[in-house]
Design an enzyme around this catalytic site. Structure first.
Site, PDB file in Angstrom:
ATOM      1  N   ARG A  91      38.753  35.996  39.996  1.00 22.84           N
ATOM      2  CA  ARG A  91      38.684  36.905  38.850  1.00 22.84           C
ATOM      3  C   ARG A  91      40.044  37.426  38.420  1.00 22.84           C
ATOM      4  O   ARG A  91      40.225  37.822  37.260  1.00 22.84           O
ATOM      5  CB  ARG A  91      37.693  38.031  39.129  1.00 22.84           C
ATOM      6  CG  ARG A  91      38.026  38.941  40.253  1.00 22.84           C
ATOM      7  CD  ARG A  91      36.778  39.653  40.775  1.00 22.84           C
ATOM      8  NE  ARG A  91      36.573  40.985  40.196  1.00 22.84           N
ATOM      9  CZ  ARG A  91      35.519  41.310  39.452  1.00 22.84           C
ATOM     10  NH1 ARG A  91      34.599  40.426  39.162  1.00 22.84           N
ATOM     11  NH2 ARG A  91      35.383  42.548  38.991  1.00 22.84           N
ATOM     12  N   LEU A 128      35.228  43.292  33.784  1.00 26.65           N
ATOM     13  CA  LEU A 128      34.885  42.131  34.609  1.00 26.65           C
ATOM     14  C   LEU A 128      33.718  42.576  35.483  1.00 26.65           C
ATOM     15  O   LEU A 128      33.857  43.486  36.304  1.00 26.65           O
ATOM     16  CB  LEU A 128      36.080  41.697  35.453  1.00 26.65           C
ATOM     17  CG  LEU A 128      37.116  40.845  34.720  1.00 26.65           C
ATOM     18  CD1 LEU A 128      38.460  40.903  35.419  1.00 26.65           C
ATOM     19  CD2 LEU A 128      36.639  39.403  34.613  1.00 26.65           C
ATOM     20  N   SER A 129      32.571  41.966  35.291  1.00 26.34           N
ATOM     21  CA  SER A 129      31.347  42.422  35.953  1.00 26.34           C
ATOM     22  C   SER A 129      31.459  42.312  37.470  1.00 26.34           C
ATOM     23  O   SER A 129      32.288  41.566  38.006  1.00 26.34           O
ATOM     24  CB  SER A 129      30.149  41.604  35.462  1.00 26.34           C
ATOM     25  OG  SER A 129      29.956  41.760  34.083  1.00 26.34           O
ATOM     26  N   ALA A 130      30.611  43.048  38.163  1.00 25.10           N
ATOM     27  CA  ALA A 130      30.583  43.030  39.620  1.00 25.10           C
ATOM     28  C   ALA A 130      30.351  41.612  40.120  1.00 25.10           C
ATOM     29  O   ALA A 130      29.466  40.905  39.624  1.00 25.10           O
ATOM     30  CB  ALA A 130      29.497  43.966  40.128  1.00 25.10           C
ATOM     31  N   PRO A 131      31.111  41.157  41.113  1.00 22.99           N
ATOM     32  CA  PRO A 131      30.971  39.776  41.599  1.00 22.99           C
ATOM     33  C   PRO A 131      29.562  39.432  42.054  1.00 22.99           C
ATOM     34  O   PRO A 131      29.067  38.330  41.794  1.00 22.99           O
ATOM     35  CB  PRO A 131      31.966  39.717  42.763  1.00 22.99           C
ATOM     36  CG  PRO A 131      32.963  40.778  42.478  1.00 22.99           C
ATOM     37  CD  PRO A 131      32.211  41.873  41.778  1.00 22.99           C
TER      38      PRO A 131
END
Length: 396
Positions: A40, A93-96
């Site tokens: 990311r 950036l969304s949670a992994p």
């Protein structure tokens, strides 16, 4: 400070944490490989934003590379805020863990054509392109600045994926035709019918549903409907051009109450601590979708036998109706309400209904979408149902 700002260690820590938490999907081993190939940090801007308890403060890579890396890799369930608008997050950036679970739910295979809705920084488009193959991913982004950023990062990664500027909620698939998979990265309360039309029969749509949860739909063989189950619990940023969702937190509740005295006061036979159960929270989200609910624990103070501790529950609809559940005397909580609707009573009715259904979990719910109606259901598509408000027609 490490040579790479701690990124190598942060990537390894996230991989191990995903493993420890069971977040690497067994049915999609390709995701772990894709995360390693496309970390990311390759799609993150040079400035992130951290909440310090009062406001969002910048974390600049050039100034604090270790802090930037820690913010970016905060944890399996931690998003990284990448953009503010009027002081509030407007991209991330969304949670992994959520990204991996949603892409697993998409059942993406090599050769699938994909519509990635809500490009953001381009990370999910990149992961999809890594799996699907060159030239098979088209991504839509309403913000031209973000779209340009994502194009650059995708090109730097050597990926052939198209990023176009446009409002995917109110428009069809760029270029027309149909795709095999549609993956949305921002929350909608209801599914635009244009999304269903853009996916071939038997194809999949995975999207965040309103303020809580995400859903995986399969388009019917006749293309006349789509339905599927809730697949997870997460919170995503909403459609920028949709009506703003009501804010949560005590300040938002206080603004709706506006100092008004309660119009109704009654004693409850329920423990307000039950409202901290996330399965119940999801059931309330289904049955009373505009209810914003937050629980607070007041600081410990001396209490006699008739003054028990317990959470304070604040509920409002973002307009003029509000409710509060507070510990009362004799061990019985009190419900206070005001405004044109009795939103506290609506919550209590939905709570009782949830108990009557056997206290189901979020995975026991699903959604059906047709051209002129949408509804959530419990147990099966023919089970108890709750209407979902339709989106505005395209172009409005």
């Amino acid at each position: 400070m490490s040579d790479d700002g701690g990124l190598t260690g942060q990537r390894a820590r996230l991989d191990a944490e995903m493993e420890r938490c069971g977040q690497w999907p067994a049915d999609s081993p390709w995701l772990r490989e894709a995360f390693a190939a496309l970390p990311r940090d390759r799609f993150a801007p040079q400035r992130l934003w951290r909440w310090d308890g009062w406001a969002y403060v910048p974390v600049d890579r050039a100034v604090d590379p270790d802090g930037w890396a820690r913010e970016l890799y905060g944890g399996v369930h931690s998003a990284a805020v990448t953009q503010l608008t009027d002081g509030l997050p407007s991209s991330s950036l969304s949670a992994p863990g959520a990204v991996a679970d949603m892409l697993d739910s998409l059942r993406l295979e090599p050769g699938h054509r994909v519509w990635d809705v809500g490009t953001g920084q381009g990370w999910t488009a990149a992961l999809s392109a890594w799996r699907a193959g060159p030239g098979l991913v088209v991504s839509s982004e309403v913000d031209e600045g973000l779209a340009g950023f994502a194009r650059g990062r995708l090109a730097d990664a050597g990926l052939d994926a198209q990023v176009l500027t446009g409002d995917a909620t109110r428009g069809g698939l760029p270029g027309g035709g149909q795709v095999d998979r549609l993956h949305a990265t921002y929350a909608v309360e209801s599914v635009p019918w244009s999304w269903v039309e853009a996916v071939r029969p038997g194809g999949r749509i995975v999207y965040p549903w309103g303020r809580l949860g995400y859903v995986a739909l399969t388009v019917a063989e006749d293309g006349a409907s789509a339905r599927g189950w809730v697949h997870g619990l997460a919170q995503f940023m909403g459609d920028r051009r949709a009506p703003a969702q009501a804010s949560s937190g005590p300040a938002a509740h206080a603004a709706v109450r506006a100092g008004a005295d309660p119009q109704v006061r009654r004693v409850l036979d329920r423990d307000p601590a039950g409202l901290e159960d996330w399965d119940l929270r999801f059931a309330l989200r289904v049955a009373v979708p505009d209810a914003v609910l937050v629980t607070e624990h007041e600081p410990d103070e001396p209490h006699g036998p008739d003054g028990p501790h317990g959470p304070v529950v604040l509920v409002h609809d973002g307009d003029r109706s509000w409710a509060e559940v507070r510990p009362g005397t004799g061990g019985r909580p009190v419900l206070l309400q005001g405004g044109p609707r009795r939103i506290g009573d609506e919550v209590m009715v939905a709570w009782a209904q949830w108990e009557g259904l056997g206290r189901p979990g979020l995975y026991d719910y699903g959604v059906t979408v047709t051209p002129d109606s949408q509804w959530a259901w419990h147990g099966s598509p023919d089970g108890p149902r709750w209407p979902i408000a339709q989106p505005a027609p395209a172009g409005r």
